[in-house]
Design a protein around this motif. Structure first.
Motif, PDB file in Angstrom:
ATOM      1  N   GLU A 124      24.542 -13.663  19.648  1.00  0.00           N
ATOM      2  CA  GLU A 124      25.322 -14.731  19.116  1.00  0.00           C
ATOM      3  C   GLU A 124      26.244 -14.280  18.212  1.00  0.00           C
ATOM      4  OE1 GLU A 124      25.403 -19.184  17.648  1.00  0.00           O
ATOM      5  OE2 GLU A 124      23.523 -18.202  17.685  1.00  0.00           O
ATOM      6  N   THR A 169      28.794 -16.460  17.034  1.00  0.00           N
ATOM      7  CA  THR A 169      29.488 -17.798  16.463  1.00  0.00           C
ATOM      8  C   THR A 169      30.127 -17.528  14.940  1.00  0.00           C
ATOM      9  OG1 THR A 169      28.330 -19.153  17.922  1.00  0.00           O
ATOM     10  CG2 THR A 169      29.440 -20.097  16.075  1.00  0.00           C
ATOM     11  N   CYS A 201      27.391 -21.314  24.955  1.00  0.00           N
ATOM     12  CA  CYS A 201      26.218 -21.597  25.521  1.00  0.00           C
ATOM     13  C   CYS A 201      25.342 -22.371  24.309  1.00  0.00           C
ATOM     14  CB  CYS A 201      25.527 -20.208  26.007  1.00  0.00           C
ATOM     15  SG  CYS A 201      23.811 -20.693  26.941  1.00  0.00           S
ATOM     16  N   GLU A 202      24.438 -23.172  24.928  1.00  0.00           N
ATOM     17  CA  GLU A 202      23.487 -23.780  23.808  1.00  0.00           C
ATOM     18  C   GLU A 202      22.917 -22.782  22.939  1.00  0.00           C
ATOM     19  OE1 GLU A 202      19.308 -26.073  23.574  1.00  0.00           O
ATOM     20  OE2 GLU A 202      20.646 -26.807  25.283  1.00  0.00           O
ATOM     21  N   ASN A 203      23.028 -22.826  21.640  1.00  0.00           N
ATOM     22  CA  ASN A 203      22.465 -21.948  20.734  1.00  0.00           C
ATOM     23  C   ASN A 203      21.273 -22.413  20.056  1.00  0.00           C
ATOM     24  OD1 ASN A 203      23.422 -24.019  19.158  1.00  0.00           O
ATOM     25  ND2 ASN A 203      24.813 -22.661  17.978  1.00  0.00           N
ATOM     26  N   ALA A 204      20.547 -23.854  20.397  1.00  0.00           N
ATOM     27  CA  ALA A 204      19.476 -24.288  19.717  1.00  0.00           C
ATOM     28  C   ALA A 204      18.102 -23.783  20.407  1.00  0.00           C
ATOM     29  CB  ALA A 204      19.470 -25.693  19.761  1.00  0.00           C
ATOM     30  N   ASP A 205      18.238 -23.320  21.714  1.00  0.00           N
ATOM     31  CA  ASP A 205      17.048 -23.344  22.478  1.00  0.00           C
ATOM     32  C   ASP A 205      17.122 -22.076  23.443  1.00  0.00           C
ATOM     33  OD1 ASP A 205      14.726 -23.000  24.208  1.00  0.00           O
ATOM     34  OD2 ASP A 205      14.840 -25.097  24.893  1.00  0.00           O
ATOM     35  N   VAL A 239      17.283 -21.328  27.299  1.00  0.00           N
ATOM     36  CA  VAL A 239      18.635 -21.588  27.982  1.00  0.00           C
ATOM     37  C   VAL A 239      19.080 -20.195  28.391  1.00  0.00           C
ATOM     38  CG1 VAL A 239      20.808 -22.551  28.285  1.00  0.00           C
ATOM     39  CG2 VAL A 239      18.913 -23.646  27.116  1.00  0.00           C
ATOM     40  N   ARG A 240      19.256 -19.360  27.504  1.00  0.00           N
ATOM     41  CA  ARG A 240      19.905 -18.066  27.765  1.00  0.00           C
ATOM     42  C   ARG A 240      18.741 -17.292  28.456  1.00  0.00           C
ATOM     43  NH1 ARG A 240      20.854 -19.674  22.884  1.00  0.00           N
ATOM     44  NH2 ARG A 240      19.770 -17.842  21.819  1.00  0.00           N
ATOM     45  N   THR A 278      27.988 -29.527  18.967  1.00  0.00           N
ATOM     46  CA  THR A 278      27.027 -29.287  18.049  1.00  0.00           C
ATOM     47  C   THR A 278      25.918 -28.241  18.709  1.00  0.00           C
ATOM     48  OG1 THR A 278      26.878 -31.741  17.602  1.00  0.00           O
ATOM     49  CG2 THR A 278      24.898 -30.727  17.024  1.00  0.00           C
ATOM     50  N   TRP A 279      25.815 -28.069  20.042  1.00  0.00           N
ATOM     51  CA  TRP A 279      24.874 -27.326  20.170  1.00  0.00           C
ATOM     52  C   TRP A 279      25.428 -25.889  21.075  1.00  0.00           C
ATOM     53  CZ3 TRP A 279      20.870 -28.517  17.868  1.00  0.00           C
ATOM     54  CH2 TRP A 279      20.719 -30.010  17.673  1.00  0.00           C
ATOM     55  N   GLN A 280      26.846 -25.836  20.828  1.00  0.00           N
ATOM     56  CA  GLN A 280      27.413 -24.853  21.366  1.00  0.00           C
ATOM     57  C   GLN A 280      27.578 -23.437  20.129  1.00  0.00           C
ATOM     58  OE1 GLN A 280      31.285 -26.836  22.428  1.00  0.00           O
ATOM     59  NE2 GLN A 280      30.534 -26.598  24.469  1.00  0.00           N
TER      60      GLN A 280
END
Length: 139
Positions: free
Chosen positions: A18, A20, A51-55, A58-59, A113-115
């Motif tokens: 990440e 971000t 991509c989603e960064n919370a879970d 996903v990656r 929010t989750w990106q």
């Protein structure tokens, strides 16, 4: 106003890193309040994703899916100069993105929010990836 900075992103091999926070810092330092942020990776065997960064699963699921699409050592591939992950890494990079454009709103990247912004390393060995971030707009 234009501001540009290059990030060096070390990878530990295949997977996502990440970036971000680094992109957000570059946008903030640029002084741009309204505009665009372009993120470009200077490689053919790594890519960029929003991509989603919370879970993290996903990656992990994306990695498993990519392994099905372009498996290491597939006899279809002739380009294997750097090993069995060489051509699969190129395929993965071409199917994803080498550049992202993110709107800048009120001095920040307008991510959801989750990106999160990620470098996706497609090679199995560690590499140092160069990512050019260009912010353009009005102060």
């Amino acid at each position: 106003m234009i501001h540009q900075q290059t990030l060096t992103v070390p990878s530990r091999g295949r997977g996502t890193i990440e970036i971000t926070a680094e992109v957000e810092q570059i946008v903030a330092a640029s002084g741009v309040r309204t505009g665009l942020c372009n993120v470009f990776i200077r490689h053919t065997s790594a890519s960029l994703i929003v991509c989603e960064n919370a879970d993290p699963s996903v990656r992990q699921d994306l990695e498993r899916f990519a392994a099905r699409l372009a498996p290491d050592g597939d006899p279809l591939f002739r380009h294997t100069l750097e090993g069995p992950d060489d051509m699969p890494a190129h395929v993965r990079s071409i199917l994803t993105q080498t550049a992202l454009t993110i709107p800048v709103v009120d001095g920040s990247p307008a991510l959801g929010t989750w990106q999160g912004v990620f470098v996706w390393e497609h090679r199995t060995q560690p590499h140092r990836r160069l990512v050019v971030v260009t912010v353009q707009g009005d102060a």
